[in-house]
Design a protein around this motif. Sequence first.
Motif, PDB file in Angstrom:
ATOM      1  N   LEU A  90     140.560 -27.606 -98.028  1.00  0.00           N
ATOM      2  CA  LEU A  90     140.227 -27.810 -96.622  1.00  0.00           C
ATOM      3  C   LEU A  90     138.978 -28.672 -96.477  1.00  0.00           C
ATOM      4  CD1 LEU A  90     140.523 -27.294 -93.577  1.00  0.00           C
ATOM      5  CD2 LEU A  90     139.201 -25.174 -93.930  1.00  0.00           C
ATOM      6  N   GLU A  91     137.964 -28.396 -97.280  1.00  0.00           N
ATOM      7  CA  GLU A  91     136.740 -29.201 -97.207  1.00  0.00           C
ATOM      8  C   GLU A  91     137.028 -30.663 -97.548  1.00  0.00           C
ATOM      9  OE1 GLU A  91     132.068 -29.230 -98.618  1.00  0.00           O
ATOM     10  OE2 GLU A  91     133.387 -27.663 -99.393  1.00  0.00           O
ATOM     11  N   SER A  92     137.887 -30.902 -98.526  1.00  0.00           N
ATOM     12  CA  SER A  92     138.284 -32.281 -98.858  1.00  0.00           C
ATOM     13  C   SER A  92     139.019 -32.937 -97.690  1.00  0.00           C
ATOM     14  CB  SER A  92     139.166 -32.300-100.109  1.00  0.00           C
ATOM     15  OG  SER A  92     138.434 -31.887-101.231  1.00  0.00           O
ATOM     16  N   THR A  93     139.883 -32.169 -97.035  1.00  0.00           N
ATOM     17  CA  THR A  93     140.605 -32.676 -95.864  1.00  0.00           C
ATOM     18  C   THR A  93     139.629 -33.042 -94.759  1.00  0.00           C
ATOM     19  OG1 THR A  93     142.592 -31.412 -96.379  1.00  0.00           O
ATOM     20  CG2 THR A  93     142.295 -32.064 -94.081  1.00  0.00           C
ATOM     21  N   VAL A  94     138.689 -32.152 -94.481  1.00  0.00           N
ATOM     22  CA  VAL A  94     137.684 -32.393 -93.440  1.00  0.00           C
ATOM     23  C   VAL A  94     136.869 -33.646 -93.766  1.00  0.00           C
ATOM     24  CG1 VAL A  94     135.522 -31.477 -92.493  1.00  0.00           C
ATOM     25  CG2 VAL A  94     137.549 -30.006 -92.638  1.00  0.00           C
ATOM     26  N   ARG A  95     136.446 -33.768 -95.012  1.00  0.00           N
ATOM     27  CA  ARG A  95     135.645 -34.939 -95.408  1.00  0.00           C
ATOM     28  C   ARG A  95     136.459 -36.229 -95.291  1.00  0.00           C
ATOM     29  NH1 ARG A  95     130.711 -33.512 -96.944  1.00  0.00           N
ATOM     30  NH2 ARG A  95     130.346 -31.434 -97.764  1.00  0.00           N
ATOM     31  N   SER A  96     137.769 -36.151 -95.577  1.00  0.00           N
ATOM     32  CA  SER A  96     138.592 -37.362 -95.445  1.00  0.00           C
ATOM     33  C   SER A  96     138.701 -37.782 -93.982  1.00  0.00           C
ATOM     34  CB  SER A  96     139.975 -37.161 -96.080  1.00  0.00           C
ATOM     35  OG  SER A  96     140.856 -36.411 -95.277  1.00  0.00           O
ATOM     36  N   ILE A  97     138.705 -36.821 -93.074  1.00  0.00           N
ATOM     37  CA  ILE A  97     138.719 -37.141 -91.640  1.00  0.00           C
ATOM     38  C   ILE A  97     137.376 -37.720 -91.224  1.00  0.00           C
ATOM     39  CG2 ILE A  97     138.846 -36.152 -89.311  1.00  0.00           C
ATOM     40  CD1 ILE A  97     140.835 -34.058 -90.503  1.00  0.00           C
ATOM     41  N   GLN A  98     136.300 -37.092 -91.689  1.00  0.00           N
ATOM     42  CA  GLN A  98     134.963 -37.533 -91.304  1.00  0.00           C
ATOM     43  C   GLN A  98     134.617 -38.920 -91.839  1.00  0.00           C
ATOM     44  OE1 GLN A  98     132.669 -34.170 -92.739  1.00  0.00           O
ATOM     45  NE2 GLN A  98     132.398 -33.445 -90.634  1.00  0.00           N
ATOM     46  N   ARG A  99     135.216 -39.326 -92.928  1.00  0.00           N
ATOM     47  CA  ARG A  99     134.938 -40.650 -93.516  1.00  0.00           C
ATOM     48  C   ARG A  99     135.691 -41.778 -92.809  1.00  0.00           C
ATOM     49  NH1 ARG A  99     135.664 -37.785 -98.774  1.00  0.00           N
ATOM     50  NH2 ARG A  99     133.572 -37.256 -99.451  1.00  0.00           N
ATOM     51  N   ASN A 100     136.468 -41.453 -91.815  1.00  0.00           N
ATOM     52  CA  ASN A 100     137.275 -42.463 -91.139  1.00  0.00           C
ATOM     53  C   ASN A 100     136.436 -43.417 -90.317  1.00  0.00           C
ATOM     54  OD1 ASN A 100     140.545 -42.472 -90.502  1.00  0.00           O
ATOM     55  ND2 ASN A 100     139.813 -40.899 -91.897  1.00  0.00           N
ATOM     56  N   MET A 113     146.927 -34.626 -83.359  1.00  0.00           N
ATOM     57  CA  MET A 113     147.890 -34.440 -84.440  1.00  0.00           C
ATOM     58  C   MET A 113     147.550 -33.213 -85.268  1.00  0.00           C
ATOM     59  SD  MET A 113     146.581 -37.765 -86.469  1.00  0.00           S
ATOM     60  CE  MET A 113     146.173 -38.507 -84.914  1.00  0.00           C
ATOM     61  N   PHE A 114     148.586 -32.562 -85.743  1.00  0.00           N
ATOM     62  CA  PHE A 114     148.419 -31.456 -86.675  1.00  0.00           C
ATOM     63  C   PHE A 114     148.465 -32.010 -88.092  1.00  0.00           C
ATOM     64  CE2 PHE A 114     150.357 -29.011 -83.134  1.00  0.00           C
ATOM     65  CZ  PHE A 114     149.359 -28.074 -82.975  1.00  0.00           C
ATOM     66  N   ILE A 115     147.610 -31.476 -88.938  1.00  0.00           N
ATOM     67  CA  ILE A 115     147.703 -31.750 -90.367  1.00  0.00           C
ATOM     68  C   ILE A 115     147.481 -30.430 -91.090  1.00  0.00           C
ATOM     69  CG2 ILE A 115     146.979 -34.171 -90.150  1.00  0.00           C
ATOM     70  CD1 ILE A 115     144.283 -33.393 -91.298  1.00  0.00           C
ATOM     71  N   ASP A 116     147.876 -30.395 -92.342  1.00  0.00           N
ATOM     72  CA  ASP A 116     147.684 -29.187 -93.135  1.00  0.00           C
ATOM     73  C   ASP A 116     146.303 -29.200 -93.780  1.00  0.00           C
ATOM     74  OD1 ASP A 116     150.175 -28.126 -92.560  1.00  0.00           O
ATOM     75  OD2 ASP A 116     151.132 -29.098 -94.274  1.00  0.00           O
ATOM     76  N   ALA A 117     145.864 -28.042 -94.208  1.00  0.00           N
ATOM     77  CA  ALA A 117     144.532 -27.890 -94.781  1.00  0.00           C
ATOM     78  C   ALA A 117     144.385 -28.608 -96.123  1.00  0.00           C
ATOM     79  CB  ALA A 117     144.201 -26.411 -94.952  1.00  0.00           C
ATOM     80  N   ASP A 118     145.489 -29.024 -96.711  1.00  0.00           N
ATOM     81  CA  ASP A 118     145.414 -29.730 -97.991  1.00  0.00           C
ATOM     82  C   ASP A 118     145.830 -31.194 -97.878  1.00  0.00           C
ATOM     83  OD1 ASP A 118     148.117 -29.312 -97.584  1.00  0.00           O
ATOM     84  OD2 ASP A 118     148.510 -28.535 -99.588  1.00  0.00           O
ATOM     85  N   ASP A 119     145.858 -31.729 -96.669  1.00  0.00           N
ATOM     86  CA  ASP A 119     146.206 -33.140 -96.470  1.00  0.00           C
ATOM     87  C   ASP A 119     144.951 -33.999 -96.516  1.00  0.00           C
ATOM     88  OD1 ASP A 119     148.816 -32.387 -96.085  1.00  0.00           O
ATOM     89  OD2 ASP A 119     148.788 -32.618 -93.912  1.00  0.00           O
ATOM     90  N   LEU A 120     145.042 -35.134 -97.175  1.00  0.00           N
ATOM     91  CA  LEU A 120     143.950 -36.102 -97.206  1.00  0.00           C
ATOM     92  C   LEU A 120     144.426 -37.358 -96.496  1.00  0.00           C
ATOM     93  CD1 LEU A 120     142.855 -35.744-100.938  1.00  0.00           C
ATOM     94  CD2 LEU A 120     141.866 -34.620 -98.940  1.00  0.00           C
ATOM     95  N   ILE A 121     143.539 -38.002 -95.741  1.00  0.00           N
ATOM     96  CA  ILE A 121     143.925 -39.226 -95.045  1.00  0.00           C
ATOM     97  C   ILE A 121     143.009 -40.364 -95.454  1.00  0.00           C
ATOM     98  CG2 ILE A 121     144.937 -37.994 -93.097  1.00  0.00           C
ATOM     99  CD1 ILE A 121     142.429 -38.668 -91.478  1.00  0.00           C
ATOM    100  N   SER A 122     143.548 -41.556 -95.381  1.00  0.00           N
ATOM    101  CA  SER A 122     142.797 -42.768 -95.692  1.00  0.00           C
ATOM    102  C   SER A 122     141.675 -42.965 -94.691  1.00  0.00           C
ATOM    103  CB  SER A 122     143.757 -43.964 -95.628  1.00  0.00           C
ATOM    104  OG  SER A 122     143.058 -45.170 -95.447  1.00  0.00           O
ATOM    105  N   LYS A 123     140.601 -43.632 -95.113  1.00  0.00           N
ATOM    106  CA  LYS A 123     139.491 -43.899 -94.195  1.00  0.00           C
ATOM    107  C   LYS A 123     139.883 -44.867 -93.083  1.00  0.00           C
ATOM    108  CE  LYS A 123     137.196 -47.620 -96.720  1.00  0.00           C
ATOM    109  NZ  LYS A 123     135.928 -48.040 -97.311  1.00  0.00           N
ATOM    110  N   PHE A 124     141.036 -45.492 -93.207  1.00  0.00           N
ATOM    111  CA  PHE A 124     141.539 -46.410 -92.182  1.00  0.00           C
ATOM    112  C   PHE A 124     142.583 -45.754 -91.276  1.00  0.00           C
ATOM    113  CE2 PHE A 124     140.496 -49.020 -95.943  1.00  0.00           C
ATOM    114  CZ  PHE A 124     139.410 -49.692 -95.414  1.00  0.00           C
ATOM    115  N   PHE A 125     142.871 -44.474 -91.495  1.00  0.00           N
ATOM    116  CA  PHE A 125     143.944 -43.799 -90.776  1.00  0.00           C
ATOM    117  C   PHE A 125     143.735 -43.842 -89.261  1.00  0.00           C
ATOM    118  CE2 PHE A 125     145.953 -40.011 -88.938  1.00  0.00           C
ATOM    119  CZ  PHE A 125     147.248 -40.173 -89.385  1.00  0.00           C
TER     120      PHE A 125
END
Length: 158
Positions: free
Chosen positions: A25-35, A108-120
């Motif tokens: 979850l923390e990795s997912t949150v950080r991937s969102i925050q890095r966008n 949008m809904f995402i799961d706690a283990d989803d990572l997204i690109s910084k360009f998402f």
Amino acid sequence: MKVIFGIPLRSKKTSTSWDTVCDQLESTVRSIQRNLIPSGYTSTILLCGHEKPDFLSHNLFSDITFIESDNEIPISPEFYMDDKGAKKKSIARYVDTILKDGEKALFMFIDADDLISKFFIINMIREFDSKPIDDIAFIRGYIFNAESNEIGFCNGIK
């Protein structure tokens, strides 16, 4: 305009490793925050669960709102998806309370283990902001197996 991510979180009691759930979850949150977020847009994360992960208490995540689930914790795996659906409904109800009448948002809904690109986020805004679209489904992307440390491409077919 707001970009809102809703994340239903599995209960500590139903997870095989709460530490792993929280790390993912923390990795997912950080991937969102890095966008990259264009001027005039804000990003918000709504997290619904039975237990609040410890890492949220470090005050590094001011863009996260934790919504405590008032549903019973499922007692067997056959009820896990019902629990996830109930948490999604709680998040959707909360979104209704934070948006002003007529305010536009991408949600949008995402799961706690989803990572997204910084360009998402910037790509979502560029692609869909001016189009009359009510719903989008992503069926392609990369899948990472944390146990085997392998990554693979999911083409939406296999």
